[in-house]
Design an enzyme around this catalytic site. Structure first.
Site, PDB file in Angstrom:
ATOM      1  N   GLU A  60      -4.855   7.820  -3.100  1.00 44.84           N
ATOM      2  CA  GLU A  60      -5.400   6.523  -2.369  1.00 44.84           C
ATOM      3  C   GLU A  60      -5.458   5.592  -3.637  1.00 44.84           C
ATOM      4  OE1 GLU A  60      -4.894   6.041   0.653  1.00 44.84           O
ATOM      5  OE2 GLU A  60      -5.765   4.156   1.021  1.00 44.84           O
ATOM      6  N   HIS A  71       1.656   4.558  -2.612  1.00 45.33           N
ATOM      7  CA  HIS A  71       1.688   6.039  -2.514  1.00 45.33           C
ATOM      8  C   HIS A  71       3.129   6.685  -2.966  1.00 45.33           C
ATOM      9  CE1 HIS A  71      -2.028   6.638  -0.434  1.00 45.33           C
ATOM     10  NE2 HIS A  71      -1.714   6.002   0.643  1.00 45.33           N
ATOM     11  N   HIS A 101       0.879  -1.242  -0.013  1.00 43.22           N
ATOM     12  CA  HIS A 101      -0.018   0.067  -0.084  1.00 43.22           C
ATOM     13  C   HIS A 101       0.925   1.163  -0.314  1.00 43.22           C
ATOM     14  CE1 HIS A 101      -3.888   2.200   1.200  1.00 43.22           C
ATOM     15  NE2 HIS A 101      -3.058   2.873   1.726  1.00 43.22           N
ATOM     16  N   GLU A 102       1.778   1.316   0.837  1.00 44.52           N
ATOM     17  CA  GLU A 102       2.649   2.575   0.957  1.00 44.52           C
ATOM     18  C   GLU A 102       3.665   2.735  -0.251  1.00 44.52           C
ATOM     19  OE1 GLU A 102       1.702   4.531   3.116  1.00 44.52           O
ATOM     20  OE2 GLU A 102       0.396   3.273   4.269  1.00 44.52           O
TER      21      GLU A 102
END
Lengths: 526, 526
Positions: free
Chosen positions: A308, A282, A278-279
């Site tokens: 997101e 980003h 997830h990170e």
């Protein structure tokens, strides 16, 4: 590297040069504050708390002072008068557009208010940490209630200063996703809630073995796997770092210095694995911004929703796919032979995708995740309008959890204290998460149409063309295009929840071997 | 904790309150810049270099702008007019004294110059790192020569802006040790050089086995020993950190957040061991400052010389003593059984104290250490006056090494590139190291007179009363007293090299079993 480091702006114009100089100072102040924040979470000794709160507040106040100087207004105005002549590019125009918006917004907030808010938020963050850890880790919301009340008090005042049409919450939503309103969310969220209910009803009772995800997974091994995963997805460690923190987040100081944090739960494998994917999503956005935008506010993702979408894209559309684990599961097995030796890849993929209501947002499956967002959205909206009080939040929270998901949070740290956002003054931010899910589905649909062979590449551990597509279409532009325009450029339409619904029906129908009716695409904004 | 967190200043006075508010902002800006610097050395990914250089420069420029505001001058002047009435304490007067000095100094430096200098120094630091690593770690001074020339060019201009009597170097010395001059150093340093020669002549040829210090010492074990050592000396990890960096240093953001860095050389044990004791000495000073001085420029060590006296005190007077290792050596042996199993504590203490000219300053023994300082001093002084050129530094360096110490540096990284100081614009700083040795001897002498049983406590690993004596007499005062006054308060006299000479003659006489004539104390400043 496709990105350039040459400035993309019209530096031949003396006013533009002056503006870029001022803008660089504002950017640096924001980054100094960001670094202090990152350090607070990653490094700072506990004793340094008070001094750090003051430091961040000082930097934010100075930034606000410089951001609201009349001189800046005059400079922007002068440039607005000539920006449409042939010498200026879309980059110059985008920068002026963002500066004008931010100048006008910042000018509405009195200096004293900004200082106060910065202090209150910094303090609330520390209080939240203590409240969450209190009671042997079970958490104690009552320790946090008055700090939270102070945060929302200031948020309400902020909305009043900024002005709004309709609900005061609109003033806050607009800061994370321009133009987004309560009215719009009250149209979109029911679509997600309905789809969730449909899926939950159909998969209820289906047994999925998830027990092997909750065995002992030593932290050190998890970290080395996480680093490898992040690097392979494209995170550039010469222009970034991966550190431990209580709550995973991504922060950028420049496209050349983008930092992610993650955690490794020794008793639950998915937290760390999907946290880092997830990170990384980003971070790829931030690392992919054209370096010619450096030193300006355009050198970052264009909205929280689009941001997101990038993390969700990698976490769910790539990272929870069967094909992804065809490649990675053998390695994961080698890292954890006693835990996963007797599990096969299909069982693993079923387990990591199992629809199973959980009290914890960041551990939720793709489907029920949106319900967590809806609950927070409703509470924020009602706290802001004064309809409910902070002291009642745990009760209301738990009621909503029961009614939407049929679950009963056992502790405050598993309930209303689980997220850092409110304590840092991020109100109006949560809806971005669901916007991210929706945008991700739209982008994924466009990418698939252009690259029908995407599954085969993912199953070989090849992500180069995905990264390139995202960089070309989304990342490199930074904040040059506003989210609606970007979405239209890339997918041909604005935010449309139907892509997400269709994707979810299809995916979970296949996973559970059931027929989930897929409705026709019915673009909301068409 | 003996220190208070209540402000020590006259906050009943509205002007004082305003001044403290301004001062807090300046302090925060300095700390933000310090944090960016610390992060650059400890965490920053290599790609972030350019953005970081700009960031630090921006913060320094803003600080300089605020430090030179007329409003501040008027506020100081107004307070100077009333500070001698009964409502103000010595703390108020000290703060005004320091603010006045710094205001006057800063006002002499044009804004553009400060920005330029910050940029040049940041860049030079990165160039230095590369130059030191170049050539497979042997270093290549030629890569650094032009950056160094730029640094000294600006230093000369800085001296001109600030003004000076006698040598331009005096303007720089004064910033680290108020009132210190070339003329004074040219009196003090020969005393140290003579004593060094005397000792070197007498111990020459004495064989001391040091081979066991250069075996393989795994980094991980060194780090855990270093942490234990630092904690036991009194470093408070709830108000500080210990990290790895190429060059050990100490930085404070507040008495509640003091950070040290160290290195662990896997092939040379003393580097890491004495590195951490040294930096802990600096850190104890900063952690011991009265918290009632927080948020002002008084909340830090009063001069570089006094600061260095604290690190030297712990490193040499405590940490290289026989008694210290009576306590610690058994544990060190347990940590490194194969390396130290057959060594006894006497052999160890002899080895770590062996007088043995080395090309590396931070590995030098207590005696020849001062020669390293003298060499850098002479080069700085002559670069500044234009008597020599940066391109000739390695040649001059090596000549001086031969003539003073009889050694021949084999590489630039072991020669003129070994230290970070010049690259960060620290010119006039090196003499502080020898001042530190001298002050440490004076303080040690006073402490011994009051606590004749000090050796017995050290041999039991008890440092509480030493720490308390230092805190009470030196640490808690921060910068309230200027170095000369502090020295007089604590030892009854000003800087006097004879204490160091006597200590050295006595210690090395005993170690080598020879009679080194101790001259009578002959106070220079009496």
């Amino acid at each position: 590297m496709t990105s350039r480091s040459k400035s993309l702006f019209n530096t031949a114009d003396p006013d533009m040069r002056k503006l870029l100089e001022k803008e660089a100072v504002l950017t640096d102040l924001g980054n100094a504050s960001g670094l202090a924040y990152w350090d607070q979470d990653v490094n700072m000794p506990e004793g340094g708390e008070d001094a750090r709160v003051k430091l961040i507040s000082t930097l934010d106040t100075i930034q606000h002072d410089l951001q609201t100087r009349r001189y800046l207004d005059r400079l922007i105005t002068r440039l607005e008068g000539k920006v449409d002549n042939g010498d200026f590019s879309e980059y110059d125009r985008a920068l002026l557009r963002e500066l004008r918006t931010d100048y006008d917004l910042a000018s509405k907030l009195p200096r004293r208010f900004v200082t106060e808010q910065s202090k209150v938020n910094s303090k609330a963050q520390q209080t939240w940490k203590r409240a969450k850890m209190a009671n042997d880790g079970k958490g104690d919301f009552s320790l946090f209630a008055s700090d939270l009340a102070a945060v929302f008090d200031l948020k309400r005042r902020e909305a009043d200063y900024l002005g709004f049409q309709g609900h005061p919450y609109n003033a806050l939503l607009d800061q994370y996703e321009q133009g987004l309103t309560v009215e719009q969310l009250d149209t979109i969220f029911p679509v997600l809630v309905d789809a969730t209910k449909t899926i939950l009803d159909r998969v209820e009772g289906a047994e999925v073995d998830r027990s092997f995800l909750s065995l002992k997974y030593p932290r050190g091994v998890q970290w080395s796997f996480a680093r490898r995963l992040s690097r392979s997805l494209g995170f550039d460690f010469t222009r970034g770092r991966l550190d431990r923190a209580v709550h995973p987040f991504t922060i950028k100081f420049d496209p050349t210095d983008v930092r992610i944090t993650n955690r490794a739960d020794p008793n639950y494998l998915p937290a760390g694995v999907f946290g880092v994917i997830h990170e990384t999503g980003h971070a790829l956005y931030e690392q992919g911004v054209d370096r010619g935008l450096s030193g300006t506010r355009l050198a970052t993702g264009t909205s929280m929703g689009i941001h997101e979408s990038q993390s969700r894209f990698w976490e769910n559309y790539v990272g929870r796919s069967n094909e992804f684990w065809e490649y990675w599961f053998p390695m994961l097995q080698r890292k954890f032979p006693s835990q996963l030796g007797s599990v096969n890849v299909d069982q693993f993929v079923k387990a990591i995708n199992a629809v199973r209501p959980s009290p914890i947002r960041i551990e939720a499956d793709e489907i029920t995740y949106n319900i967590h967002v809806v609950i927070r959205y409703e509470i924020e909206r009602d706290l802001l309008s004064g309809k409910i009080q902070t002291k009642d939040v745990p009760m209301i929270w738990n009621e909503k959890m029961r009614s939407y998901l049929g679950i009963d949070p056992q502790t405050d740290s598993q309930g209303a204290l689980q997220d850092v956002h409110w304590s840092s003054g991020l109100v109006g931010y949560f809806p971005s998460y669901s916007l991210g899910n929706i945008y991700a589905a739209q982008f994924y649909n466009s990418l698939r149409n252009q690259h029908p062979d995407i599954d085969r590449s993912i199953s070989k551990g090849e992500y180069g063309f995905i990264r390139q597509w995202l960089r070309e279409n989304i990342h490199r532009h930074g904040s040059v295009y506003r989210p609606g325009d970007l979405s239209t450029n890339v997918t041909g339409e604005q935010l449309n929840p139907q892509y997400f619904v269709d994707y979810a029906m299809n995916k979970f129908g296949r996973l559970y071997g059931i027929d989930l009716k897929t409705s026709q695409l019915n673009p909301l904004h068409a």
